[in-house]
Design a protein around this motif. Structure first.
Motif, short mmCIF file in Angstrom:
data_model
loop_
_atom_site.label_atom_id
_atom_site.label_comp_id
_atom_site.label_asym_id
_atom_site.label_seq_id
_atom_site.Cartn_x
_atom_site.Cartn_y
_atom_site.Cartn_z
N LEU A 45 0.83 -1.21 0.00
CA LEU A 45 0.00 0.00 0.00
C LEU A 45 0.86 1.25 0.00
CD1 LEU A 45 -2.90 -0.93 2.45
CD2 LEU A 45 -3.07 -0.47 0.01
N CYS A 46 1.91 1.25 0.79
CA CYS A 46 2.81 2.41 0.82
C CYS A 46 3.48 2.60 -0.54
CB CYS A 46 3.87 2.23 1.91
SG CYS A 46 3.23 2.42 3.57
N THR A 47 3.94 1.51 -1.12
CA THR A 47 4.57 1.57 -2.44
C THR A 47 3.58 2.06 -3.49
OG1 THR A 47 6.05 -0.24 -1.83
CG2 THR A 47 5.80 0.22 -4.18
N GLY A 52 1.53 6.00 -7.02
CA GLY A 52 0.36 6.74 -7.49
C GLY A 52 0.59 8.24 -7.46
N LYS A 53 1.18 8.71 -6.37
CA LYS A 53 1.46 10.14 -6.27
C LYS A 53 2.46 10.57 -7.34
CE LYS A 53 0.46 10.68 -1.36
NZ LYS A 53 1.02 10.90 -0.02
N VAL A 59 1.59 13.04 -14.63
CA VAL A 59 0.47 13.35 -15.52
C VAL A 59 0.13 14.83 -15.44
CG1 VAL A 59 -2.02 12.98 -15.86
CG2 VAL A 59 -0.50 11.02 -15.53
N TYR A 60 0.12 15.36 -14.21
CA TYR A 60 -0.18 16.77 -14.03
C TYR A 60 0.78 17.64 -14.82
CZ TYR A 60 -0.24 21.38 -11.83
OH TYR A 60 -0.27 22.73 -11.62
#
Length: 107
Positions: A45-47, A52-53, A59-60
């Motif tokens: 989950l941390c990875t 994801g961030k 992408v931003y």
């Protein structure tokens, strides 16, 4: 001397004790596997959160760069259109002036 034979009830109790130990061992093993799986899941989950961030930021910035490029292209196209309209207006100015003068003087 030979050991006296155990009664049937004692044999059952011995088997129950043996299986109880096996169950306790299996339970402890299962709990350690579950704990390891939970740790792995938290790590994943941390990875995933970090990845994801990172992907969202990428992408931003990609979209922001593309948007800025599109804005520059639109500004350039608008400027060229304005210059074209100005040239056409300057070319049509003498004819427009003449028409206005004739209309006003009713010629």
């Amino acid at each position: 001397m030979a050991e006296p034979e155990k009664s049937l009830l004692q044999q059952i109790r011995d088997k129950e004790l043996e299986f109880s130990k096996k169950i306790a061992t299996a339970r402890a093993d299962a709990e350690s596997v579950i704990a390891a799986a939970r740790t792995d899941a938290e790590d994943l989950l941390c990875t995933a959160d970090t990845a994801g961030k990172t992907n969202a930021e990428q992408v931003y910035w990609n979209e922001r760069g593309r948007t800025e490029s599109d804005i520059e292209a639109l500004k350039s196209a608008a400027e060229q259109e304005m210059k074209r309209a100005l040239r056409e207006g300057e070319q049509n100015l003498p004819a427009a002036t003449e028409r206005i003068v004739r209309y006003v003087t009713m010629e």
